[in-house]
Design a protein around this motif. Structure first.
Motif, PDB file in Angstrom:
ATOM      1  N   GLN A 175       0.856  -1.190   0.000  1.00  0.00           N
ATOM      2  CA  GLN A 175       0.000   0.000   0.000  1.00  0.00           C
ATOM      3  C   GLN A 175       0.890   1.238   0.000  1.00  0.00           C
ATOM      4  N   PRO A 176       0.805   2.078  -1.035  1.00  0.00           N
ATOM      5  CA  PRO A 176       1.667   3.262  -1.100  1.00  0.00           C
ATOM      6  C   PRO A 176       1.472   4.168   0.113  1.00  0.00           C
ATOM      7  N   ARG A 177       2.551   4.742   0.600  1.00  0.00           N
ATOM      8  CA  ARG A 177       2.493   5.611   1.775  1.00  0.00           C
ATOM      9  C   ARG A 177       1.582   6.808   1.537  1.00  0.00           C
ATOM     10  N   TRP A 178       1.506   7.321   0.295  1.00  0.00           N
ATOM     11  CA  TRP A 178       0.689   8.505   0.039  1.00  0.00           C
ATOM     12  C   TRP A 178      -0.808   8.242   0.255  1.00  0.00           C
ATOM     13  N   VAL A 179      -1.212   6.970   0.252  1.00  0.00           N
ATOM     14  CA  VAL A 179      -2.614   6.629   0.523  1.00  0.00           C
ATOM     15  C   VAL A 179      -3.030   7.099   1.914  1.00  0.00           C
ATOM     16  N   PHE A 180      -2.058   7.166   2.827  1.00  0.00           N
ATOM     17  CA  PHE A 180      -2.352   7.511   4.214  1.00  0.00           C
ATOM     18  C   PHE A 180      -2.281   9.005   4.506  1.00  0.00           C
ATOM     19  N   GLU A 181      -2.126   9.832   3.484  1.00  0.00           N
ATOM     20  CA  GLU A 181      -2.017  11.274   3.699  1.00  0.00           C
ATOM     21  C   GLU A 181      -3.240  11.836   4.428  1.00  0.00           C
ATOM     22  N   ASP A 182      -4.415  11.312   4.114  1.00  0.00           N
ATOM     23  CA  ASP A 182      -5.655  11.762   4.762  1.00  0.00           C
ATOM     24  C   ASP A 182      -6.173  10.752   5.779  1.00  0.00           C
ATOM     25  N   ILE A 183      -5.429   9.660   5.955  1.00  0.00           N
ATOM     26  CA  ILE A 183      -5.851   8.615   6.889  1.00  0.00           C
ATOM     27  C   ILE A 183      -4.729   8.379   7.888  1.00  0.00           C
ATOM     28  N   ASN A 184      -4.704   9.181   8.935  1.00  0.00           N
ATOM     29  CA  ASN A 184      -3.693   9.009   9.983  1.00  0.00           C
ATOM     30  C   ASN A 184      -4.241   9.555  11.297  1.00  0.00           C
ATOM     31  N   ASP A 185      -3.442   9.494  12.331  1.00  0.00           N
ATOM     32  CA  ASP A 185      -3.917   9.840  13.676  1.00  0.00           C
ATOM     33  C   ASP A 185      -4.162  11.333  13.874  1.00  0.00           C
ATOM     34  N   THR A 186      -3.787  12.156  12.873  1.00  0.00           N
ATOM     35  CA  THR A 186      -3.978  13.604  13.004  1.00  0.00           C
ATOM     36  C   THR A 186      -5.233  14.085  12.280  1.00  0.00           C
ATOM     37  N   THR A 187      -5.916  13.207  11.561  1.00  0.00           N
ATOM     38  CA  THR A 187      -7.114  13.602  10.817  1.00  0.00           C
ATOM     39  C   THR A 187      -8.364  12.988  11.443  1.00  0.00           C
ATOM     40  N   VAL A 188      -9.479  13.676  11.296  1.00  0.00           N
ATOM     41  CA  VAL A 188     -10.752  13.172  11.822  1.00  0.00           C
ATOM     42  C   VAL A 188     -11.101  11.850  11.158  1.00  0.00           C
ATOM     43  N   LEU A 189     -10.910  11.784   9.825  1.00  0.00           N
ATOM     44  CA  LEU A 189     -11.199  10.551   9.099  1.00  0.00           C
ATOM     45  C   LEU A 189     -10.316   9.420   9.608  1.00  0.00           C
ATOM     46  N   GLY A 190      -9.036   9.698   9.815  1.00  0.00           N
ATOM     47  CA  GLY A 190      -8.117   8.676  10.290  1.00  0.00           C
ATOM     48  C   GLY A 190      -8.488   8.157  11.664  1.00  0.00           C
ATOM     49  N   GLN A 191      -8.848   9.063  12.559  1.00  0.00           N
ATOM     50  CA  GLN A 191      -9.223   8.666  13.918  1.00  0.00           C
ATOM     51  C   GLN A 191     -10.496   7.824  13.909  1.00  0.00           C
ATOM     52  N   LYS A 192     -11.448   8.190  13.041  1.00  0.00           N
ATOM     53  CA  LYS A 192     -12.699   7.435  12.935  1.00  0.00           C
ATOM     54  C   LYS A 192     -12.430   6.038  12.371  1.00  0.00           C
ATOM     55  N   LEU A 193     -11.619   5.975  11.306  1.00  0.00           N
ATOM     56  CA  LEU A 193     -11.302   4.684  10.705  1.00  0.00           C
ATOM     57  C   LEU A 193     -10.560   3.777  11.675  1.00  0.00           C
ATOM     58  N   LYS A 194      -9.670   4.367  12.452  1.00  0.00           N
ATOM     59  CA  LYS A 194      -8.913   3.584  13.422  1.00  0.00           C
ATOM     60  C   LYS A 194      -9.842   2.898  14.410  1.00  0.00           C
ATOM     61  N   ARG A 195     -10.818   3.644  14.922  1.00  0.00           N
ATOM     62  CA  ARG A 195     -11.775   3.068  15.879  1.00  0.00           C
ATOM     63  C   ARG A 195     -12.594   1.953  15.224  1.00  0.00           C
ATOM     64  N   LEU A 196     -13.063   2.198  14.001  1.00  0.00           N
ATOM     65  CA  LEU A 196     -13.890   1.213  13.310  1.00  0.00           C
ATOM     66  C   LEU A 196     -13.096  -0.047  12.978  1.00  0.00           C
ATOM     67  N   ILE A 197     -11.864   0.132  12.499  1.00  0.00           N
ATOM     68  CA  ILE A 197     -11.034  -1.011  12.125  1.00  0.00           C
ATOM     69  C   ILE A 197     -10.704  -1.855  13.343  1.00  0.00           C
ATOM     70  N   ARG A 198     -10.322  -1.200  14.448  1.00  0.00           N
ATOM     71  CA  ARG A 198      -9.991  -1.953  15.664  1.00  0.00           C
ATOM     72  C   ARG A 198     -11.214  -2.716  16.183  1.00  0.00           C
ATOM     73  N   LYS A 199     -12.391  -2.093  16.079  1.00  0.00           N
ATOM     74  CA  LYS A 199     -13.616  -2.767  16.511  1.00  0.00           C
ATOM     75  C   LYS A 199     -13.885  -3.988  15.650  1.00  0.00           C
ATOM     76  N   ARG A 200     -13.677  -3.843  14.342  1.00  0.00           N
ATOM     77  CA  ARG A 200     -13.914  -4.962  13.432  1.00  0.00           C
ATOM     78  C   ARG A 200     -12.896  -6.081  13.640  1.00  0.00           C
ATOM     79  N   ILE A 201     -11.653  -5.722  13.938  1.00  0.00           N
ATOM     80  CA  ILE A 201     -10.635  -6.735  14.211  1.00  0.00           C
ATOM     81  C   ILE A 201     -11.023  -7.570  15.423  1.00  0.00           C
ATOM     82  N   ASP A 202     -11.523  -6.899  16.461  1.00  0.00           N
ATOM     83  CA  ASP A 202     -11.940  -7.614  17.667  1.00  0.00           C
ATOM     84  C   ASP A 202     -13.048  -8.623  17.367  1.00  0.00           C
ATOM     85  N   LEU A 203     -13.922  -8.287  16.428  1.00  0.00           N
ATOM     86  CA  LEU A 203     -15.006  -9.193  16.050  1.00  0.00           C
ATOM     87  C   LEU A 203     -14.536 -10.277  15.092  1.00  0.00           C
TER      88      LEU A 203
END
Length: 257
Positions: A175-203
């Motif tokens: 996965q190219p690093r530039w894909v994460f420009e808007d998806i990281n711990d400093t963006t609202v989208l990144g923080q939301k995705l992180k919570r959703l992904i971790r929740k899905r991993i647990d399931l």
């Protein structure tokens, strides 16, 4: 015909490919598009459904020729990645013979994974990017090929408890690093995705999320530890096995000819 394929092309021409390639793509499609048991990685699922993922097929991963083929695939993908879309990544299926399926354990696949990454860099014709540290012990290190930094994901047939890292063949995704420009711990989208992904991993997985799963750039994060996760609750190597340009001719549990 090149060595990097679009989902839409594969959907139409799959019967023309060798049987193991047909089965690998079908297994991937069933896994990532499953509505009942949703695959945890939301960007990967989005990329697949919107034809932004790209695919390649490579032979027995224990052969040196496969590392050369991997280099060719990554180079071709680099030419088309930015036009594929912001949720793109490059999924590569390796032909995994019966003896591997029967005898390889998770740690054997781990050794093979790092052997492949080391060997593919022998065929890298570009210098390591100046902005990326060459030392994996630095928290901003990332694997690079042909001048492009990539997050690398590996799944194997031996993973059982960590289902998100299980696949019917050896699977590597870049996965190219530039894909994460808007998806990281400093963006609202990144923080939301992180919570959703971790929740899905647990399931999705039979064990808790691995403690090495963190964001790129965090001072306590090391990307290489996330590339290949153990099939337990927290084991990881103390040092990174990556040695750029270090050709390895001995593979774990080589075939008995």
């Amino acid at each position: 015909m090149g060595v990097v394929f679009e989902k839409n092309w594969l959907d139409q021409h799959l019967p023309s490919l060798p049987l193991w390639q047909q089965n690998a793509f079908k297994d991937f499609s069933l896994m990532i598009a499953d509505e009942a048991n949703t695959f945890p990685c939301i960007p990967a699922r989005t990329g697949f459904l919107s034809n932004q993922l790209r695919f390649s097929f490579i032979g027995d991963p224990r052969e040196l020729q496969s590392a050369k083929a991997l280099a060719t695939c990554l180079k071709e993908y680099g030419y088309c990645a930015r036009s594929a879309g912001k949720y793109t990544s490059h999924a590569i299926f390796f032909e995994t013979p019966k003896d591997m399926l029967e005898n390889y354990e998770v740690e054997d696949y781990r050794a093979l994974f790092w052997t492949l990454l080391n060997n593919v860099t022998v065929f890298d014709e570009k210098e390591w990017p100046r902005e990326i540290p060459s030392d994996p012990s630095v928290h901003t290190w990332e694997f690079c090929f042909d001048g492009e930094p990539y997050f690398v994901f590996c799944a194997t047939p031996a993973h059982q408890l960590r289902k998100s890292r299980h696949f019917s063949t050896l699977l590597m995704a870049f996965q190219p690093r530039w894909v994460f420009e808007d998806i990281n711990d400093t963006t609202v989208l990144g923080q939301k995705l992180k919570r959703l992904i971790r929740k899905r991993i647990d399931l999705y997985d039979a064990i808790p999320g691995h403690p090495d799963l963190k964001w790129y750039g965090q001072k306590d994060n090391y990307e290489w530890k996330q590339y290949f996760l153990s099939d337990d609750e927290g084991h990881s190597p103390s040092t990174c096995p990556f040695l750029r340009g270090n050709l390895q001719l001995t593979f774990p549990k080589e075939r008995n000819n």
